[in-house]
Design a protein around this motif. Structure first.
Motif, mmCIF file in Angstrom:
data_model
loop_
_atom_site.group_PDB
_atom_site.id
_atom_site.type_symbol
_atom_site.label_atom_id
_atom_site.label_comp_id
_atom_site.label_asym_id
_atom_site.label_seq_id
_atom_site.Cartn_x
_atom_site.Cartn_y
_atom_site.Cartn_z
ATOM 1 N N SER A 1 -10.034 4.907 15.134
ATOM 2 C CA SER A 1 -10.344 4.154 16.351
ATOM 3 C C SER A 1 -9.870 2.714 16.254
ATOM 4 C CB SER A 1 -11.845 4.198 16.655
ATOM 5 O OG SER A 1 -12.579 3.602 15.613
ATOM 6 N N THR A 2 -9.398 2.314 15.078
ATOM 7 C CA THR A 2 -8.836 0.981 14.904
ATOM 8 C C THR A 2 -7.451 1.103 14.293
ATOM 9 O OG1 THR A 2 -11.015 0.025 14.522
ATOM 10 C CG2 THR A 2 -9.132 -1.273 13.803
ATOM 11 N N LEU A 3 -6.469 0.568 14.998
ATOM 12 C CA LEU A 3 -5.106 0.459 14.480
ATOM 13 C C LEU A 3 -4.700 -0.995 14.629
ATOM 14 C CD1 LEU A 3 -3.415 3.547 16.172
ATOM 15 C CD2 LEU A 3 -4.089 3.346 13.782
ATOM 16 N N GLY A 4 -4.071 -1.525 13.611
ATOM 17 C CA GLY A 4 -3.658 -2.917 13.697
ATOM 18 C C GLY A 4 -2.269 -3.111 13.132
ATOM 19 N N ALA A 5 -1.563 -4.059 13.689
ATOM 20 C CA ALA A 5 -0.243 -4.441 13.182
ATOM 21 C C ALA A 5 -0.317 -5.900 12.775
ATOM 22 C CB ALA A 5 0.821 -4.237 14.244
ATOM 23 N N GLN A 6 0.259 -6.192 11.634
ATOM 24 C CA GLN A 6 0.266 -7.551 11.115
ATOM 25 C C GLN A 6 1.704 -8.021 10.952
ATOM 26 O OE1 GLN A 6 -2.108 -7.200 7.565
ATOM 27 N NE2 GLN A 6 -3.994 -6.925 8.704
ATOM 28 N N PRO A 7 1.896 -9.322 10.713
ATOM 29 C CA PRO A 7 3.257 -9.825 10.537
ATOM 30 C C PRO A 7 4.022 -9.044 9.464
ATOM 31 C CG PRO A 7 1.723 -11.645 10.646
ATOM 32 C CD PRO A 7 0.902 -10.383 10.598
ATOM 33 N N GLY B 1 5.439 -6.239 9.775
ATOM 34 C CA GLY B 1 5.433 -4.790 9.938
ATOM 35 C C GLY B 1 4.339 -4.035 9.232
ATOM 36 N N THR B 2 3.286 -4.671 8.821
ATOM 37 C CA THR B 2 2.179 -3.970 8.198
ATOM 38 C C THR B 2 1.354 -3.267 9.266
ATOM 39 O OG1 THR B 2 2.068 -5.610 6.438
ATOM 40 C CG2 THR B 2 0.107 -4.259 6.778
ATOM 41 N N VAL B 3 1.016 -2.012 9.011
ATOM 42 C CA VAL B 3 0.171 -1.238 9.917
ATOM 43 C C VAL B 3 -1.084 -0.841 9.157
ATOM 44 C CG1 VAL B 3 -0.003 0.863 11.307
ATOM 45 C CG2 VAL B 3 2.183 -0.332 11.132
ATOM 46 N N VAL B 4 -2.249 -1.146 9.731
ATOM 47 C CA VAL B 4 -3.521 -0.771 9.109
ATOM 48 C C VAL B 4 -4.286 0.122 10.070
ATOM 49 C CG1 VAL B 4 -3.687 -2.792 7.618
ATOM 50 C CG2 VAL B 4 -4.640 -2.901 9.905
ATOM 51 N N PHE B 5 -5.069 1.031 9.519
ATOM 52 C CA PHE B 5 -5.837 1.937 10.349
ATOM 53 C C PHE B 5 -7.191 2.168 9.708
ATOM 54 C CE2 PHE B 5 -1.935 3.617 8.510
ATOM 55 C CZ PHE B 5 -2.386 4.391 7.452
ATOM 56 N N GLY B 6 -8.215 2.280 10.554
ATOM 57 C CA GLY B 6 -9.562 2.450 10.038
ATOM 58 C C GLY B 6 -10.508 3.008 11.073
#
Length: 190
Positions: free
Chosen positions: A64-70, A72-77
């Motif tokens: 339910s949480t997806l994030g993109a950081q500088p 090109g990092t992709v995080v999911f939780g």
């Protein structure tokens, strides 16, 4: 005198071999044979994550949480099963503080293959001998994957010879080794 001459000759003969010797021996990374794509259960890993120009892989659905950081990092939780993770590009910018003048592919090959002293120093810091497992996979003769894990934490690095300026590194938490190997089996190159 004769023994000094013999030792000097022996040292001269061994010198070229020591120049090409690997400075350290990484712990073994047994070869991993990925499951055939058609046998990988898409119900376990239905979401395609395309991290071009390096690779695509499938990850579990339900975050339910997806994030993109500088960079090109992709995080999911916030997965209902407690899974979390992230995938990041290693670039010249991210490796230059550790080692200048090398591509990310060269940097990580020096670590996982024990090619030189700086690579061996980083290899020692990873403490791979304390992991539950280590795996190696070759993809289409142009890339390789190094993976390791302990408990429910699993790491991987994708290194491509034809894309030396980018290495993917990833981490999954909250899954077992079998589920992680299912994810590894979905790695493809475009």
């Amino acid at each position: 005198m004769r023994s000094k001459l013999l030792l000097g000759t022996l040292a001269a003969l061994l010198m070229p071999m020591s120049v090409h010797a690997v400075p350290c021996t990484p712990p073994p990374f047994p070869e991993f044979a990925p499951a055939v794509e058609s046998t990988v259960q898409n119900t376990l890993v239905p979401v395609v994550l395309s991290m071009q120009p390096v690779a695509s892989l499938r990850i579990p659905a339900g975050f339910s949480t997806l994030g993109a950081q500088p960079h090109g990092t992709v995080v999911f939780g916030k997965h209902p099963d407690g899974i979390s993770g992230g995938i990041a590009y290693e670039t010249t910018e991210t490796v230059s503080p550790h080692r200048k003048g090398v591509t990310p592919a060269e940097f990580f090959q020096s670590i996982f293959h024990g090619i030189d002293k700086p690579g061996c120093d980083y290899l020692a810091a990873l403490q791979l001998e304390h992991q539950d497992y280590r795996l190696h996979m070759t993809i289409r003769d142009t890339g390789e994957v190094f993976a390791y894990g302990k408990g429910d934490q699993h790491h991987f690095y994708i290194i491509r010879q034809d894309q030396p300026d980018f290495v993917l590194n990833g981490l999954f938490r909250g899954i077992d080794r079998s589920a992680f190997e299912t994810i590894l089996s979905t790695i493809t190159f475009q």
